[in-house]
Design a protein around this motif. Sequence first.
Motif, PDB file in Angstrom:
ATOM      1  N   THR A 138      37.352   4.152  33.629  1.00 27.13           N
ATOM      2  CA  THR A 138      37.921   3.135  32.738  1.00 27.13           C
ATOM      3  C   THR A 138      37.089   1.860  32.717  1.00 27.13           C
ATOM      4  N   ILE A 139      36.245   1.687  33.719  1.00 26.34           N
ATOM      5  CA  ILE A 139      35.315   0.556  33.745  1.00 26.34           C
ATOM      6  C   ILE A 139      33.924   1.098  34.054  1.00 26.34           C
ATOM      7  N   LYS A 140      32.958   0.682  33.246  1.00 28.37           N
ATOM      8  CA  LYS A 140      31.572   1.063  33.474  1.00 28.37           C
ATOM      9  C   LYS A 140      30.724  -0.203  33.517  1.00 28.37           C
ATOM     10  N   LEU A 141      29.859  -0.290  34.517  1.00 25.69           N
ATOM     11  CA  LEU A 141      28.951  -1.424  34.660  1.00 25.69           C
ATOM     12  C   LEU A 141      27.518  -0.909  34.551  1.00 25.69           C
ATOM     13  N   ILE A 142      26.784  -1.459  33.601  1.00 27.52           N
ATOM     14  CA  ILE A 142      25.385  -1.079  33.397  1.00 27.52           C
ATOM     15  C   ILE A 142      24.534  -2.253  33.859  1.00 27.52           C
ATOM     16  N   GLY A 143      23.799  -2.057  34.927  1.00 29.63           N
ATOM     17  CA  GLY A 143      23.007  -3.139  35.497  1.00 29.63           C
ATOM     18  C   GLY A 143      21.539  -3.036  35.152  1.00 29.63           C
ATOM     19  N   ALA A 144      20.742  -3.767  35.892  1.00 31.03           N
ATOM     20  CA  ALA A 144      19.306  -3.828  35.630  1.00 31.03           C
ATOM     21  C   ALA A 144      18.618  -2.534  36.053  1.00 31.03           C
ATOM     22  N   GLY A 145      17.471  -2.282  35.420  1.00 28.02           N
ATOM     23  CA  GLY A 145      16.630  -1.174  35.844  1.00 28.02           C
ATOM     24  C   GLY A 145      16.897   0.152  35.186  1.00 28.02           C
ATOM     25  N   MET A 146      17.518   0.165  33.998  1.00 32.22           N
ATOM     26  CA  MET A 146      17.777   1.417  33.291  1.00 32.22           C
ATOM     27  C   MET A 146      16.522   1.844  32.540  1.00 32.22           C
ATOM     28  N   ASP A 147      15.640   2.584  33.217  1.00 29.55           N
ATOM     29  CA  ASP A 147      14.347   2.944  32.646  1.00 29.55           C
ATOM     30  C   ASP A 147      14.366   4.228  31.830  1.00 29.55           C
ATOM     31  N   PHE A 162      18.894   7.120  27.720  1.00 29.56           N
ATOM     32  CA  PHE A 162      20.132   6.459  28.119  1.00 29.56           C
ATOM     33  C   PHE A 162      20.177   5.029  27.598  1.00 29.56           C
ATOM     34  N   ALA A 163      19.035   4.318  27.673  1.00 29.92           N
ATOM     35  CA  ALA A 163      18.994   2.942  27.154  1.00 29.92           C
ATOM     36  C   ALA A 163      19.316   2.919  25.664  1.00 29.92           C
ATOM     37  N   ASP A 164      18.827   3.911  24.928  1.00 31.76           N
ATOM     38  CA  ASP A 164      19.130   3.970  23.498  1.00 31.76           C
ATOM     39  C   ASP A 164      20.608   4.264  23.261  1.00 31.76           C
ATOM     40  N   GLU A 165      21.207   5.119  24.084  1.00 37.60           N
ATOM     41  CA  GLU A 165      22.636   5.420  23.931  1.00 37.60           C
ATOM     42  C   GLU A 165      23.485   4.176  24.196  1.00 37.60           C
ATOM     43  N   ILE A 166      23.107   3.397  25.196  1.00 41.95           N
ATOM     44  CA  ILE A 166      23.830   2.149  25.467  1.00 41.95           C
ATOM     45  C   ILE A 166      23.654   1.184  24.304  1.00 41.95           C
ATOM     46  N   SER A 167      22.445   1.124  23.755  1.00 49.20           N
ATOM     47  CA  SER A 167      22.185   0.257  22.615  1.00 49.20           C
ATOM     48  C   SER A 167      23.075   0.632  21.429  1.00 49.20           C
ATOM     49  N   VAL A 168      23.244   1.938  21.214  1.00 49.63           N
ATOM     50  CA  VAL A 168      24.106   2.394  20.116  1.00 49.63           C
ATOM     51  C   VAL A 168      25.555   2.003  20.377  1.00 49.63           C
ATOM     52  N   LEU A 169      25.999   2.128  21.631  1.00 47.51           N
ATOM     53  CA  LEU A 169      27.373   1.770  21.964  1.00 47.51           C
ATOM     54  C   LEU A 169      27.627   0.278  21.797  1.00 47.51           C
ATOM     55  N   VAL A 170      26.640  -0.522  22.115  1.00 46.36           N
ATOM     56  CA  VAL A 170      26.794  -1.971  21.932  1.00 46.36           C
ATOM     57  C   VAL A 170      26.963  -2.292  20.457  1.00 46.36           C
ATOM     58  N   GLY A 171      26.226  -1.578  19.596  1.00 52.49           N
ATOM     59  CA  GLY A 171      26.431  -1.720  18.156  1.00 52.49           C
ATOM     60  C   GLY A 171      25.402  -2.580  17.456  1.00 52.49           C
ATOM     61  N   ASP A 172      25.673  -2.853  16.173  1.00 56.10           N
ATOM     62  CA  ASP A 172      24.776  -3.632  15.326  1.00 56.10           C
ATOM     63  C   ASP A 172      25.436  -4.945  14.923  1.00 56.10           C
ATOM     64  N   PRO A 217      18.632  -3.987  21.516  1.00 56.24           N
ATOM     65  CA  PRO A 217      17.748  -2.823  21.376  1.00 56.24           C
ATOM     66  C   PRO A 217      17.499  -2.200  22.749  1.00 56.24           C
ATOM     67  N   PRO A 218      17.056  -0.948  22.789  1.00 54.13           N
ATOM     68  CA  PRO A 218      16.817  -0.286  24.080  1.00 54.13           C
ATOM     69  C   PRO A 218      15.921  -1.084  25.014  1.00 54.13           C
ATOM     70  N   SER A 219      14.931  -1.761  24.449  1.00 49.67           N
ATOM     71  CA  SER A 219      14.038  -2.557  25.301  1.00 49.67           C
ATOM     72  C   SER A 219      14.786  -3.689  25.992  1.00 49.67           C
ATOM     73  N   ALA A 220      15.791  -4.249  25.316  1.00 50.23           N
ATOM     74  CA  ALA A 220      16.577  -5.320  25.925  1.00 50.23           C
ATOM     75  C   ALA A 220      17.506  -4.769  27.010  1.00 50.23           C
ATOM     76  N   VAL A 221      18.026  -3.556  26.800  1.00 43.70           N
ATOM     77  CA  VAL A 221      18.848  -2.916  27.837  1.00 43.70           C
ATOM     78  C   VAL A 221      18.014  -2.691  29.089  1.00 43.70           C
ATOM     79  N   ARG A 222      16.807  -2.204  28.901  1.00 37.32           N
ATOM     80  CA  ARG A 222      15.930  -1.958  30.041  1.00 37.32           C
ATOM     81  C   ARG A 222      15.521  -3.249  30.739  1.00 37.32           C
TER      82      ARG A 222
END
Length: 589
Positions: free
Chosen positions: A479-488, A492-502, A530-535
């Motif tokens: 029910t809670i997900k935390l995405i921290g630094a270092g997602m190389d 996966f970074a692109d999937e998180i970017s899609v979930l964050v939205g436009d 963008p994925p680069s910002a997630v990473r």
Amino acid sequence: MAGDEAAWLLPGGVALLATAGGAAEAGGAVASETSGHGWRVVPFTFASGVTLIQSGTRTLWPGVDPQLIASLSVAIGAVVLLPTGFLVVRWLLQRPPHDSPYRSLAKLRDVQPFTPYQAGLRAQHLRPSIAMVKPKRLAPGDRGYLLGRLAPRNKTPLYGSWEDVALALMAPRSGKTSALAIPTILDAPGAVVATANKADVWQATAALRGQLTGERVWSFDPQRIVGVRQTWWWNPLRGVVEGPDPLEEAERLAGHFVLTVEDSRSRDIWGPAASGLLSALILAAAIDGRSLLDVYRWLTVDGAPTPVDLLTGHGWTAAAASLSGLYSDPPETRGSVYFTARTATRCLGNPIITAWITPPRAETDLDEFEPRALPATRQTLYLMSKDGGGAAGPLVAALTDAVMRTGVVAAEGRGGRLDPPLLVVLDEAANICRIADLPRLYSHLGSRGVVVLTILQSYSQGVTVWGDNGMKELWSAATIKLIGAGMDDSKFADEISVLVGDHDVRHVSRNTGGERATRTTSTRTQRILPPSAVRAMPKGSALLMATGVRIAPITLQTWFTGPWQADIAAAIAGSSPPVASPNKDEAAA
């Protein structure tokens, strides 16, 4: 000037003019009163402003010294203008640019359920024992467990509730232990289970937990990670014979061993058969009052007859027939199954490890740990193991699983939920605490007051343990997900970017060619992150993804910047095993 700031020129100018006129109005009235001409208020209007500009102050305030009026007006204006101007300039400087992701991520209003007051109300609904306490007077740990503070500037602390099961994905040295595991353990109002492959969690929290709760601290350290002396032992086979279905319990215990086989190909091909072999041997040992050492000895010889005889003699004829059938397999098949089972149980060949799970000698006087007793206490259980083959990881997983499931049973006997909750912090879960059906357990543990925080280094690390479908199930159930630094991982970074939205971003283009400059404004849609910002998220930051809430940027609060700073620093500086405990046997030792 950028479009956002230019839009404020007209209202800003009007506000400045109004403030100056008001200051002149107040300054003239005060000057008139102090100079003995009576209180004379001249309303600030367009006409009075023109008169003031053309004729000065003598027309509006006859006989009053113009310099006095000017001085008082400037003073009054400064009192109003300087603070206001400072706040406006500060706001403009700190205001995110028009294309900043912070404009489109969650604001305070979006995460209200996780703010201290609302978290307190939710905690009181979940826990009758604190229902009569005013929400503002609740201790931080009674509200829930601290996730972090809303970024970038709000800094409001956000709490997960005591029914939220969490999954944290953070690279090494990104704050997962110092900001999540350690503070959460210390804030927990009830019993705690914590896994670790290093000494940092134990050193920072073990002694403090004993002092805060006044109850026993159990430390499972067969590989001498912190060097704590053994004062207790645990019998894994007791849970097999005392469970409602001994065969099912044996299969669960076998699964904890097989899941540690690092060769995924061998595990996938021969794992089910190896698990069947192990479960039969474990069942045979359990029903005859033996130990896991007997299981290890039986594995050294293909087709040992004793387990079949024991199963038959105790009425488990179907299990005996299945084991006999395996003995009849072709030598190549049987050899591969045995090899996988032996690989899975390598830790049982280490007498230092098995001393913690086999009946002690009479003269040692060790206490026996009972998993079912822990959930109803405020005791703390630390389970430590090194990584890799031959480590105590299977036993860590087995004991963690036993405590969680007994917690569920205890909750069902107490109206459906534990109060206070049982906290389970699975640090380095993919390395030392591989519980095969953890994704399935996640779907109902929180509703029973068994709150699990699983910490992984990456999404792909979870896939390695539970497979693609299992990791998807774990991800969905949290029910809670935390995405921290270092997602190389780029996928996966692109999937998180899609979930964050436009979001829509205004784009301004200028053309200085020709006779005059032109300025064109258009709107385009782009990824908020963008994925680069997630990473590239900096250490100490994370994205909070909670059920039914917009994704929020948070700043993690490490223990060395939080309220436990001095206590933890002192505990680390003075930590020396064994842990001080209220238990009389440990105190005497």
